[in-house]
Design an enzyme around this catalytic site. Structure first.
Site, PDB file in Angstrom:
ATOM      1  N   ASP A  74      29.990  40.667  45.752  1.00 20.31           N
ATOM      2  CA  ASP A  74      30.646  41.190  44.907  1.00 20.31           C
ATOM      3  C   ASP A  74      30.008  41.308  43.629  1.00 20.31           C
ATOM      4  OD1 ASP A  74      32.120  42.580  47.204  1.00 20.31           O
ATOM      5  OD2 ASP A  74      33.854  41.293  46.719  1.00 20.31           O
ATOM      6  N   ARG A 123      41.549  29.965  35.704  1.00 19.78           N
ATOM      7  CA  ARG A 123      41.133  31.402  35.118  1.00 19.78           C
ATOM      8  C   ARG A 123      40.986  31.066  33.662  1.00 19.78           C
ATOM      9  NH1 ARG A 123      39.550  31.848  39.743  1.00 19.78           N
ATOM     10  NH2 ARG A 123      40.328  33.064  41.318  1.00 19.78           N
ATOM     11  N   ASP A 164      44.816  37.672  39.385  1.00 16.39           N
ATOM     12  CA  ASP A 164      44.099  37.258  38.499  1.00 16.39           C
ATOM     13  C   ASP A 164      43.265  38.255  37.532  1.00 16.39           C
ATOM     14  OD1 ASP A 164      43.649  34.621  39.748  1.00 16.39           O
ATOM     15  OD2 ASP A 164      42.302  35.198  41.230  1.00 16.39           O
ATOM     16  N   SER A 191      40.262  35.656  52.229  1.00 18.39           N
ATOM     17  CA  SER A 191      39.686  35.576  50.880  1.00 18.39           C
ATOM     18  C   SER A 191      39.982  34.416  50.519  1.00 18.39           C
ATOM     19  CB  SER A 191      40.708  36.596  49.917  1.00 18.39           C
ATOM     20  OG  SER A 191      40.378  36.467  48.746  1.00 18.39           O
TER      21      SER A 191
END
Length: 397
Positions: free
Chosen positions: A14, A95, A124, A175
């Site tokens: 991606d 993050r 996210d 995922s």
């Protein structure tokens, strides 16, 4: 001058496709930034070269494992941070660590936009974008998967049409996000919340039901910081890594839960965080020994709020920053050793000792040597229960 976009780059399909996709959609040059927070996998230099091969004008990689452990995982340990009393914030902690590097790269390369590969229904996207604007309010954010409808089918087609050096034939049904503090698995058959997880989804932990010898460990803390394992000095990163191995071998840290996402939906997540759970368990018990009662009671409320703020992507918020000060103050006496037996998926505390201990043997004992004056208890109880007694006379009349 051509505009530049800094892309949070993982090396996968991606984000590799996003390099050319962003260039086509916006006309901007793309600077790829990959941050190692202990997720394992490919070598950072391999990832850097792939980004360049996919069309990035520049590519940066950062080994941030120690930084992540000390500046993000450690505050979570000091906070006993468990979102919804169970999840040790594995992805949420990484993050803001990545965001700091993205913002630094944007300033270095003169970019006015930061891009990420998140969807429009997860947490996210908020964690990235709220963090970015908190550090650099002038930056814009884009998410190709969300903003340009970059579906996986479209990504594969784009990859093949551009002959990008990315394998597209094999797709995991899950995922997965992982770092040194733990691993998160979702989607696939797990989206049916009646389906039990299968052993194949786990990597950080062994099956806790298998027969094995128990493992006894002593974790030493200084002011809330893990500083030694079985008497051998360790960094925070080493403490997490060693307990990932040892607690993981005992099946500790498996979590299967339906959690409340920030965007308003419930999501089924399977986590494994052996080192995190072992360290938080030990830290909680040492706090029980060293932290005064009223401070401990209030800290538990702060811990819940701290975890919610971090989960919701507000790491850099004024409230989170203020709570950090409280938590650090509350940890100033959390020094000592905790002994745990790790076995069968559980980390069980069996001993604790501290030079800062508030446990007084002579007050606690029921044997000879008891210094607690029991004659004072009756009067204390009469005064303590007086308001309830007065109310009862009225309400029961």
């Amino acid at each position: 001058m051509t505009e530049r976009v800094v892309l949070a780059y993982s090396g996968g399909l991606d984000t590799s496709v996003a390099i050319g996709w962003i260039a086509e959609e916006t006309g901007a040059e793309v600077v790829a930034v990959a941050v190692d927070v202990g997720q394992g996998g490919e070598d950072l230099d391999v990832i850097r070269k792939r980004a360049l091969a996919c069309g990035a004008v520049e590519a940066e990689v950062a080994d941030a494992k120690d930084e992540f452990a000390e500046q993000y995982c450690l505050p979570a340990i000091k906070s006993n941070a468990l979102y919804m009393d169970r999840y040790p914030l594995v992805s949420a902690l990484s993050r803001p660590a990545i965001v700091k590097h993205l913002v630094a790269a944007a300033k270095k390369h003169g970019a006015d936009t930061v891009a990420h590969g998140c969807t429009g229904k997860g947490n996210d996207q908020v964690r990235f974008e709220a963090g970015i604007v908190a550090l650099a309010p002038e930056l814009k954010c884009v998410a190709p998967v969300r903003d340009y409808a970059m579906t996986r089918d479209k990504a594969i087609a784009f990859c093949e049409s551009q002959n990008l050096p990315i394998a597209t034939s094999k797709k995991s049904p899950y995922s997965i996000d992982q770092n040194v503090f733990g691993r998160a698995v979702e989607t696939g058959f797990l989206e049916d919340i009646w389906n039990a997880p299968i052993e194949d989804i786990y990597e950080y932990t062994e099956n806790p039901a298998l027969a094995r010898e128990a493992d006894e460990v002593v974790i030493s803390f200084k002011e809330g910081v893990p500083v030694a394992i079985d008497g051998t000095p360790v960094t925070v990163l080493q403490a997490i890594q060693q307990l990932n191995e040892r607690a993981g071998a005992q099946g500790i840290g498996r979590i299967d839960m339906v959690e409340d996402r920030l965007v308003g939906i419930k999501s089924r997540e399977v986590y494994e965080a052996p080192g995190a759970i072992a360290l938080i368990t030990a830290h909680q018990e040492l706090e029980n020994v060293t932290v005064e009662r009223e401070l401990a009671r209030y800290k538990r409320q702060v811990e819940q709020r701290w975890g919610e703020l971090v989960y919701d992507g507000l790491w850099f918020s004024p409230l989170k920053r203020a709570l950090d000060g409280f938590i650090n103050e509350a940890n100033q006496h959390v020094t000592g050793d905790v002994r745990m037996t790790m076995h069968g998926g559980r980390a069980v505390v069996t001993g604790r000792r501290s030079s800062e201990s508030l446990y007084d043997f002579n007050l606690a004992t029921y044997d000879t040597g008891d210094t607690f004056d029991q004659s004072k208890a009756q009067g204390f109880i009469e005064i303590f229960g007086l308001s309830q007694k007065i109310a009862a006379k009225r309400d029961l009349a």
